[in-house]
Design an enzyme around this catalytic site. Structure first.
Site, PDB file in Angstrom:
ATOM      1  N   ASN A 135      -7.637  -2.762  14.361  1.00 25.84           N
ATOM      2  CA  ASN A 135      -8.918  -2.996  13.851  1.00 25.84           C
ATOM      3  C   ASN A 135      -8.871  -4.502  12.879  1.00 25.84           C
ATOM      4  OD1 ASN A 135      -7.793  -2.277  11.418  1.00 25.84           O
ATOM      5  ND2 ASN A 135      -8.934  -0.435  10.970  1.00 25.84           N
TER       6      ASN A 135
ATOM      7  N   GLU B 111      -9.767  -2.017   5.198  1.00 23.97           N
ATOM      8  CA  GLU B 111     -10.200  -1.711   6.588  1.00 23.97           C
ATOM      9  C   GLU B 111     -11.349  -2.665   6.686  1.00 23.97           C
ATOM     10  OE1 GLU B 111      -8.438   0.091   8.442  1.00 23.97           O
ATOM     11  OE2 GLU B 111      -7.625   1.893   7.345  1.00 23.97           O
TER      12      GLU B 111
ATOM     13  N   ASP C 226       0.786  -1.321  -0.210  1.00 21.55           N
ATOM     14  CA  ASP C 226       0.016   0.005  -0.049  1.00 21.55           C
ATOM     15  C   ASP C 226       0.987   0.945   0.061  1.00 21.55           C
ATOM     16  OD1 ASP C 226       0.795  -0.623   2.411  1.00 21.55           O
ATOM     17  OD2 ASP C 226      -1.090  -0.982   3.058  1.00 21.55           O
TER      18      ASP C 226
ATOM     19  N   HIS D 173      -7.104  -4.883  10.158  1.00 23.15           N
ATOM     20  CA  HIS D 173      -6.781  -4.582   8.742  1.00 23.15           C
ATOM     21  C   HIS D 173      -5.823  -5.202   8.213  1.00 23.15           C
ATOM     22  CE1 HIS D 173      -4.542  -0.418   9.307  1.00 23.15           C
ATOM     23  NE2 HIS D 173      -3.807  -1.467   9.247  1.00 23.15           N
TER      24      HIS D 173
HETATM   25  C1  F6R Z   1       1.514  -1.473   6.093  1.00 21.44           C
HETATM   26  C2  F6R Z   1       0.087  -2.169   6.377  1.00 21.44           C
HETATM   27  C3  F6R Z   1      -0.641  -2.053   7.441  1.00 21.44           C
HETATM   28  C4  F6R Z   1       0.162  -2.278   8.769  1.00 21.44           C
HETATM   29  C5  F6R Z   1      -0.499  -2.287   9.973  1.00 21.44           C
HETATM   30  C6  F6R Z   1       0.441  -2.838  11.189  1.00 21.44           C
HETATM   31  O1  F6R Z   1       1.965  -1.815   4.968  1.00 21.44           O
HETATM   32  O2  F6R Z   1      -0.345  -2.579   5.115  1.00 21.44           O
HETATM   33  O3  F6R Z   1      -1.575  -3.179   7.289  1.00 21.44           O
HETATM   34  O4  F6R Z   1       0.834  -3.788   8.337  1.00 21.44           O
HETATM   35  O5  F6R Z   1      -1.280  -1.241  10.236  1.00 21.44           O
HETATM   36  O6  F6R Z   1       1.019  -1.790  11.404  1.00 21.44           O
HETATM   37  P1  F6R Z   1       2.466  -1.734  12.598  1.00 21.44           P
HETATM   38  O7  F6R Z   1       3.405  -2.917  12.008  1.00 21.44           O
HETATM   39  O8  F6R Z   1       2.900  -0.508  12.478  1.00 21.44           O
HETATM   40  O9  F6R Z   1       1.695  -2.030  13.750  1.00 21.44           O
END
Ligand code: F6R
Length: 251
Positions: free
Chosen positions: A144, A151, A73, A146
């Site tokens: 959450n 989301e 992303d 995701h």
């Molecule tokens: C990042 C992504 C997100 C993260 C998720 C966890 O490219 O796609 O899904 O993997 O938000 O983020 P952290 O590792 O910062 O807890």
């Protein structure tokens, strides 16, 4: 499709889990004569993994010349060189320190004009298909549930597309961006179906903040409200957890 529940591997520390994932990646690269296609994530979770991949390159001579990467992303509305773009993150934490050719790196383009976004998303999907699909997708999990920026509410048949960031995701990014008003409202993300097409998936989750969502991702029946539950439909997913994240997960 065979339904094989995700495997879970428990480690004492995030460092040990990250070394295990890096070893998987290194073995994949060393055992393949074909290019290896990696799906990559940003965020705090994969930092130790990327540090270990850099160490393997520098100290043990692991080459990434035969690796093709696709990132999950990117924020929409900021240029690649923006200090908080995922392009910048990936170059700072991995790409600038290994020998993967720039032409083999793919990160969704967050600076596309609105009229070009649909075509840009389709081109990203085509690029994955052209190289034969993703061999190993690295994932983190949002609080959450995701995966990527899929989301809660994201349907299972989604492909790379523009999405609105959820309130909770934007709040987490607010301190980096110096306030909620500066956080991009949208992002481009691989879809749920794009992720589930990966031949294997490594989900990493570390620390107490992830305990509750990991339990839901593994134990709740599949629901769009917790997109990570879709991984239960994938037949080669492994969760790499440290002890804190794994509290209450039956092994
Ligand atoms: C990042 C992504 C997100 C993260 C998720 C966890 O490219 O796609 O899904 O993997 O938000 O983020 P952290 O590792 O910062 O807890």
């Amino acid at each position: 499709m065979t339904i094989k529940p995700p495997a879970t591997r428990l480690f004492s520390t995030a460092q040990e889990a990250s070394v295990a994932v890096a070893t998987e990646i290194a073995n994949l690269i060393k055992s393949s004569s074909e290019p290896v296609v990696l799906g990559l994530a940003t965020g705090g979770t994969p930092l130790k993994l990327y540090a270990e991949l850099i160490r393997l390159h520098r100290v043990e001579g692991l080459s990434f010349k035969n690796v093709i990467t696709f990132n999950l992303d990117e924020y929409l509305g900021i240029p690649p060189q923006h200090p908080l773009s995922y392009w910048t993150f990936m170059h700072q934490h991995l790409f600038d320190h290994i020998d993967v050719p720039a032409s083999q790196i793919h990160i969704p383009n967050g600076s596309l004009a609105e009229s070009d976004q649909e075509q840009g998303c389709a081109a990203f999907e085509d690029a994955i298909t052209e190289v034969g699909g993703i061999d190993l997708q690295v994932l983190g999990i949002g609080l959450n549930g995701h995966i990527g920026f899929n989301e809660p509410g994201s349907p299972p048949d989604t492909r790379t597309r523009v999405i609105e960031l959820s309130e909770s995701t934007a709040q987490r990014a607010a301190s980096d961006f110096g306030g909620m008003e500066n956080v991009p409202k949208q992002a481009i993300t691989m879809g749920v179906a794009t992720i589930l097409d990966a031949k294997s998936i490594a989900m990493l989750a570390f620390g107490e903040s992830k305990t509750a969502i990991i339990r839901r991702a593994l134990n709740e029946s599949i629901t769009a409200e917790v997109p990570a539950t879709y991984l239960q439909q994938h037949d080669d997913t492994t969760y790499y957890l440290d002890e804190a994240a794994a509290t209450g997960v039956p092994f």
